[in-house]
Write a protein that holds these residues in place. Structure first.
Motif, PDB file in Angstrom:
ATOM      1  N   ASP A 131       0.823  -1.214   0.000  1.00  8.41           N
ATOM      2  CA  ASP A 131       0.000   0.000   0.000  1.00  8.41           C
ATOM      3  C   ASP A 131       0.857   1.264   0.000  1.00  8.41           C
ATOM      4  OD1 ASP A 131      -2.153  -1.661   0.090  1.00  8.41           O
ATOM      5  OD2 ASP A 131      -3.122  -0.695   1.790  1.00  8.41           O
ATOM      6  N   ALA A 132       1.883   1.274   0.868  1.00  9.00           N
ATOM      7  CA  ALA A 132       2.726   2.460   0.989  1.00  9.00           C
ATOM      8  C   ALA A 132       3.479   2.744  -0.308  1.00  9.00           C
ATOM      9  CB  ALA A 132       3.716   2.284   2.141  1.00  9.00           C
ATOM     10  N   THR A 133       3.902   1.696  -1.012  1.00 11.15           N
ATOM     11  CA  THR A 133       4.586   1.884  -2.288  1.00 11.15           C
ATOM     12  C   THR A 133       3.677   2.574  -3.293  1.00 11.15           C
ATOM     13  OG1 THR A 133       5.602  -0.286  -1.877  1.00 11.15           O
ATOM     14  CG2 THR A 133       6.016   0.729  -4.019  1.00 11.15           C
ATOM     15  N   LEU A 134       2.455   2.093  -3.386  1.00  5.64           N
ATOM     16  CA  LEU A 134       1.513   2.628  -4.375  1.00  5.64           C
ATOM     17  C   LEU A 134       1.097   4.051  -4.029  1.00  5.64           C
ATOM     18  CD1 LEU A 134      -0.685  -0.560  -4.947  1.00  5.64           C
ATOM     19  CD2 LEU A 134       1.381   0.159  -6.147  1.00  5.64           C
ATOM     20  N   VAL A 135       0.918   4.307  -2.725  1.00  7.88           N
ATOM     21  CA  VAL A 135       0.578   5.672  -2.307  1.00  7.88           C
ATOM     22  C   VAL A 135       1.721   6.625  -2.652  1.00  7.88           C
ATOM     23  CG1 VAL A 135       0.203   7.146  -0.287  1.00  7.88           C
ATOM     24  CG2 VAL A 135      -1.024   4.983  -0.498  1.00  7.88           C
ATOM     25  N   GLY A 136       2.962   6.142  -2.580  1.00  9.96           N
ATOM     26  CA  GLY A 136       4.112   6.977  -2.897  1.00  9.96           C
ATOM     27  C   GLY A 136       4.314   7.209  -4.380  1.00  9.96           C
ATOM     28  N   ILE A 137       3.994   6.215  -5.213  1.00  7.41           N
ATOM     29  CA  ILE A 137       4.287   6.336  -6.648  1.00  7.41           C
ATOM     30  C   ILE A 137       3.133   6.960  -7.430  1.00  7.41           C
ATOM     31  CG2 ILE A 137       3.426   4.041  -7.282  1.00  7.41           C
ATOM     32  CD1 ILE A 137       6.494   5.910  -8.723  1.00  7.41           C
ATOM     33  N   LEU A 138       1.903   6.852  -6.957  1.00  4.07           N
ATOM     34  CA  LEU A 138       0.769   7.395  -7.709  1.00  4.07           C
ATOM     35  C   LEU A 138       0.854   8.909  -7.937  1.00  4.07           C
ATOM     36  CD1 LEU A 138      -2.256   5.262  -6.476  1.00  4.07           C
ATOM     37  CD2 LEU A 138      -1.467   5.516  -8.835  1.00  4.07           C
ATOM     38  N   PRO A 139       1.271   9.714  -6.939  1.00  4.43           N
ATOM     39  CA  PRO A 139       1.445  11.146  -7.234  1.00  4.43           C
ATOM     40  C   PRO A 139       2.469  11.415  -8.319  1.00  4.43           C
ATOM     41  CG  PRO A 139       1.353  10.795  -4.873  1.00  4.43           C
ATOM     42  CD  PRO A 139       1.429   9.440  -5.500  1.00  4.43           C
ATOM     43  N   ALA A 140       3.489  10.556  -8.416  1.00  6.45           N
ATOM     44  CA  ALA A 140       4.475  10.703  -9.488  1.00  6.45           C
ATOM     45  C   ALA A 140       3.830  10.405 -10.843  1.00  6.45           C
ATOM     46  CB  ALA A 140       5.664   9.770  -9.253  1.00  6.45           C
ATOM     47  N   CYS A 141       2.968   9.395 -10.877  1.00  7.04           N
ATOM     48  CA  CYS A 141       2.233   9.096 -12.118  1.00  7.04           C
ATOM     49  C   CYS A 141       1.372  10.285 -12.525  1.00  7.04           C
ATOM     50  CB  CYS A 141       1.353   7.860 -11.919  1.00  7.04           C
ATOM     51  SG  CYS A 141       2.245   6.339 -11.612  1.00  7.04           S
ATOM     52  N   ALA A 142       0.757  10.936 -11.535  1.00  2.00           N
ATOM     53  CA  ALA A 142      -0.076  12.107 -11.821  1.00  2.00           C
ATOM     54  C   ALA A 142       0.776  13.260 -12.341  1.00  2.00           C
ATOM     55  CB  ALA A 142      -0.833  12.532 -10.567  1.00  2.00           C
ATOM     56  N   ALA A 189       1.831   9.668 -16.397  1.00  9.45           N
ATOM     57  CA  ALA A 189       2.251   8.327 -16.823  1.00  9.45           C
ATOM     58  C   ALA A 189       1.045   7.392 -16.775  1.00  9.45           C
ATOM     59  CB  ALA A 189       3.375   7.826 -15.923  1.00  9.45           C
ATOM     60  N   ILE A 190       0.236   7.467 -17.801  1.00  9.36           N
ATOM     61  CA  ILE A 190      -1.030   6.752 -17.788  1.00  9.36           C
ATOM     62  C   ILE A 190      -0.852   5.243 -17.852  1.00  9.36           C
ATOM     63  CG2 ILE A 190      -1.322   6.909 -20.308  1.00  9.36           C
ATOM     64  CD1 ILE A 190      -4.040   6.987 -17.527  1.00  9.36           C
ATOM     65  N   HIS A 191       0.168   4.758 -18.579  1.00 10.03           N
ATOM     66  CA  HIS A 191       0.358   3.305 -18.676  1.00 10.03           C
ATOM     67  C   HIS A 191       0.712   2.704 -17.324  1.00 10.03           C
ATOM     68  CE1 HIS A 191      -0.090   3.114 -22.992  1.00 10.03           C
ATOM     69  NE2 HIS A 191       0.772   4.109 -23.141  1.00 10.03           N
ATOM     70  N   LEU A 192       1.578   3.383 -16.582  1.00 11.10           N
ATOM     71  CA  LEU A 192       1.903   2.905 -15.241  1.00 11.10           C
ATOM     72  C   LEU A 192       0.685   3.021 -14.332  1.00 11.10           C
ATOM     73  CD1 LEU A 192       3.910   1.802 -13.245  1.00 11.10           C
ATOM     74  CD2 LEU A 192       4.747   4.125 -12.833  1.00 11.10           C
ATOM     75  N   GLY A 193      -0.099   4.089 -14.498  1.00  6.54           N
ATOM     76  CA  GLY A 193      -1.331   4.231 -13.728  1.00  6.54           C
ATOM     77  C   GLY A 193      -2.283   3.081 -13.981  1.00  6.54           C
ATOM     78  N   PHE A 194      -2.433   2.676 -15.252  1.00  2.93           N
ATOM     79  CA  PHE A 194      -3.276   1.524 -15.585  1.00  2.93           C
ATOM     80  C   PHE A 194      -2.742   0.256 -14.921  1.00  2.93           C
ATOM     81  CE2 PHE A 194      -4.783   3.684 -19.699  1.00  2.93           C
ATOM     82  CZ  PHE A 194      -6.015   3.972 -19.150  1.00  2.93           C
ATOM     83  N   TRP A 195      -1.408   0.092 -14.961  1.00  2.00           N
ATOM     84  CA  TRP A 195      -0.791  -1.110 -14.389  1.00  2.00           C
ATOM     85  C   TRP A 195      -1.055  -1.180 -12.893  1.00  2.00           C
ATOM     86  CZ3 TRP A 195       2.656  -2.363 -10.587  1.00  2.00           C
ATOM     87  CH2 TRP A 195       3.187  -3.666 -10.621  1.00  2.00           C
ATOM     88  N   ILE A 196      -0.892  -0.051 -12.206  1.00  2.00           N
ATOM     89  CA  ILE A 196      -1.108  -0.015 -10.754  1.00  2.00           C
ATOM     90  C   ILE A 196      -2.567  -0.315 -10.427  1.00  2.00           C
ATOM     91  CG2 ILE A 196      -1.151   1.507  -8.740  1.00  2.00           C
ATOM     92  CD1 ILE A 196       1.337   2.877  -9.918  1.00  2.00           C
ATOM     93  N   HIS A 197      -3.474   0.273 -11.196  1.00  2.00           N
ATOM     94  CA  HIS A 197      -4.903   0.035 -10.969  1.00  2.00           C
ATOM     95  C   HIS A 197      -5.229  -1.449 -11.164  1.00  2.00           C
ATOM     96  CE1 HIS A 197      -9.226   1.732 -11.628  1.00  2.00           C
ATOM     97  NE2 HIS A 197      -9.150   0.911 -10.609  1.00  2.00           N
ATOM     98  N   SER A 225      -6.300  11.402  -9.287  1.00  2.00           N
ATOM     99  CA  SER A 225      -5.390  12.455  -9.768  1.00  2.00           C
ATOM    100  C   SER A 225      -4.651  12.023 -11.018  1.00  2.00           C
ATOM    101  CB  SER A 225      -4.390  12.826  -8.670  1.00  2.00           C
ATOM    102  OG  SER A 225      -5.036  13.377  -7.548  1.00  2.00           O
ATOM    103  N   THR A 226      -4.219  10.765 -11.054  1.00  2.00           N
ATOM    104  CA  THR A 226      -3.508  10.262 -12.231  1.00  2.00           C
ATOM    105  C   THR A 226      -4.412  10.268 -13.454  1.00  2.00           C
ATOM    106  OG1 THR A 226      -2.090   8.856 -10.869  1.00  2.00           O
ATOM    107  CG2 THR A 226      -2.270   8.285 -13.203  1.00  2.00           C
ATOM    108  N   TYR A 227      -5.606   9.706 -13.313  1.00  2.00           N
ATOM    109  CA  TYR A 227      -6.537   9.685 -14.439  1.00  2.00           C
ATOM    110  C   TYR A 227      -6.962  11.107 -14.828  1.00  2.00           C
ATOM    111  CZ  TYR A 227      -7.015   4.609 -14.155  1.00  2.00           C
ATOM    112  OH  TYR A 227      -6.766   3.259 -14.182  1.00  2.00           O
ATOM    113  N   GLY A 228      -7.149  11.956 -13.842  1.00  2.00           N
ATOM    114  CA  GLY A 228      -7.540  13.328 -14.139  1.00  2.00           C
ATOM    115  C   GLY A 228      -6.482  14.071 -14.912  1.00  2.00           C
TER     116      GLY A 228
END
Length: 526
Positions: A242-253, A257-265, A285-288
């Motif tokens: 969980d902590a990894t994804l919470v940390g990397i998602l703002p970077a995707c936003a 980086a939509i492809h990584l956002g799709f992968w995480i989702h 935020s990433t999708y937005g």
């Protein structure tokens, strides 16, 4: 008094009437018969079951009356218990600590931890330095608390001194201490030092990777954060939590980086992870930021326990893509549900009104902030100045600045300068620029914007003067760049940038495209 011990056996304890009342306060009022006998383990048992600060103080009084106030084990329990009930109780914790004549490293650590978690953070460092003067040797549990306090204060200088102590005591290769050093430097914005510490940790764990990834993300290095995430998963075979994804998602936003956002989702759904508020806001935020408003809304609708962070992310998503009605409807829904909007939500809504030109609605929302106990910051005033400026109400924007109860800063005057540029009010722009040259002297954009306004009206001497100031003050405009994502890898290019390994091929391709006719170019790209 009959009381069940931790082993489940019936024990006979003697307590005073006050202590019997204390016990009843967390034992559902059962009647007990008080007799006279007690030891430190009995007090420990009571402390572990204490459920209020008033109850804690009564037990503390009994410890003192019973003559156990110099017991280091009980003292540590009392200090830790006071810390659990919040900052107002740290004074009582300090009294317990100060009254003890013999303090071991565990007690020092408990006291430092309390201040590091609750503040004042300066006190955590003060306790640490007194510990050193007392010739009590720190252990691997001491430094994470001290470094946490330094990070909370963003005191890089003092944190480096602690780092030197870590090296001197040979704890620099300890995983627990290394992770704390890494988090400290990241919080202070010293990301290069954080990377050095990360490289020196012999056996990195998931916490190490999470800390360096979130450090790069929070300091604006989204591309580096994404590279580290890929290395963590693909090269080092760590499983993201969980902590990894919470940390990397703002970077995707940030990097869209939509492809990584799709992968995480997909990863979240595949593992059946609960999409909490932090994960949901990151996905929204990433999708937005990537323009996928419908998917963002789908994520929003699937969150069961929506908090203000999730609502903010969705309102911002609607606002940035021009869905004004939806953003305002969601804001109204927040109010209807009885949730209290925060300062960030008001920023999102005011920004939405600004881009939509809704002056009356913007004023209404701006004035309603006080009703919700939200303090107006410079950013809120900057939003209102931008709103009025876009609506050509420059005089009203200037009056708002003059009546501000807080000092107007670079954000407020920057918004007014931008509005002056849009509406070609050069007299106002000159006055505002003079203030910005003092408030934000190293921002090249202010000088360039004023120079362009002079160019528009043919005031060439003023153009030369503005550009001369840039040169004399050695202020450089940040180099613009473009980026493209190919096969989930981001490639960034600056003007005349030859650092890319395929730079020669890219320039040759661009040169060949420049010589093509428009119709031929369209057919080639198809």
């Amino acid at each position: 008094m009959h009381l069940l011990s931790p082993r489940g056996k019936l024990k006979h304890l003697f307590f005073s009437t006050a202590t019997c009342q204390t016990i009843r306060s967390y034992s559902n009022g059962r009647a007990y018969k008080c007799i006279q006998n007690r030891d430190s383990y009995d007090y420990t048992y009571l402390l572990e079951r204490c459920r209020s600060s008033s109850c804690l103080k009564k037990i503390h009084a009994q410890v003192v009356v019973g003559g156990f106030e110099q017991n280091p084990f009980l003292a540590a329990k009392l200090v830790g218990a006071y810390g659990e009930y919040g900052a107002p109780n740290m004074g009582d914790a300090r009294k317990v600590f100060d009254n003890l004549s013999d303090r071991d490293v565990f007690l020092w650590n408990v006291m430092i931890r309390g201040y590091a978690n609750l503040g004042p953070f300066e006190e955590a460092l003060d306790i640490y330095y007194h510990m050193r003067l007392s010739r009590v040797s720190a252990n691997r549990y001491t430094f994470p608390f001290v470094l946490k306090a330094c990070g909370a204060m963003k005191c890089t200088k003092r944190g480096k001194v602690i780092h030197a102590h870590v090296v001197k005591l040979a704890f620099d290769f300890d995983l627990y201490v290394g992770n704390a050093l890494l988090a400290f430097y990241a919080k202070c914005g010293a990301i290069e030092m954080a990377r050095v510490v990360f490289g020196e940790i012999p056996q990195k764990d998931i916490v190490s990777w999470n800390s360096i990834i979130s450090g790069y993300t929070s300091n604006g290095y989204a591309g580096e954060a994404i590279k580290l995430f890929r290395a963590m998963v693909q090269e080092h075979n760590f499983v993201p939590d969980d902590a990894t994804l919470v940390g990397i998602l703002p970077a995707c936003a940030q990097a869209a980086a939509i492809h990584l956002g799709f992968w995480i989702h997909a990863y979240i759904m595949k593992l059946g992870m609960k999409v909490n508020a932090f994960l949901a806001s990151g996905l929204i935020s990433t999708y937005g930021n990537c323009g996928h408003v419908k998917i963002a809304r789908d994520v929003f609708d699937r969150v069961c326990d929506k908090n203000i962070v999730v609502w903010n992310a969705m309102i911002r998503c609607y606002g940035m893509h021009g869905h004004t009605d939806e953003a305002l409807d969601m804001f109204s829904k927040v109010i209807e549900l009885g949730l209290c909007p925060d300062g960030l939500m008001f920023l999102c809504v005011l920004s939405t009104c600004s881009h939509a030109g809704l002056v009356s609605k913007g004023w209404e929302i701006f004035h309603s902030m006080e009703a919700y106990g939200i303090r107006k910051t410079e950013e809120h005033y900057a939003c209102m100045v931008d709103l009025l400026g876009r609506a050509r109400l420059l005089d009203e924007a200037a009056r708002l600045i003059e009546t501000m109860p807080i000092p107007a800063g670079k954000h407020v005057y920057g918004a007014l300068l931008g509005a002056s540029r849009v509406h070609n009010n050069i007299e106002l722009a000159e006055k505002v620029a003079e203030k910005l040259f003092v408030l934000d002297p190293d921002n090249a954009g202010r000088y360039i914007l004023l120079a362009k306004m002079y160019e528009d009206v043919g005031r060439w001497e003023d153009v030369a003067r503005a550009r001369k100031q840039l040169k004399e003050k050695e202020i450089r405009k940040p180099i613009g760049c473009s980026s493209v994502e190919i096969e989930s890898i981001h490639h960034t290019f600056g003007v005349q940038d030859e650092s890319h390994p395929y730079a020669q091929e890219i320039f040759e391709t661009l040169k060949s495209l420049e010589g093509m006719e428009d119709e031929e170019l369209v057919m080639t790209l198809m």
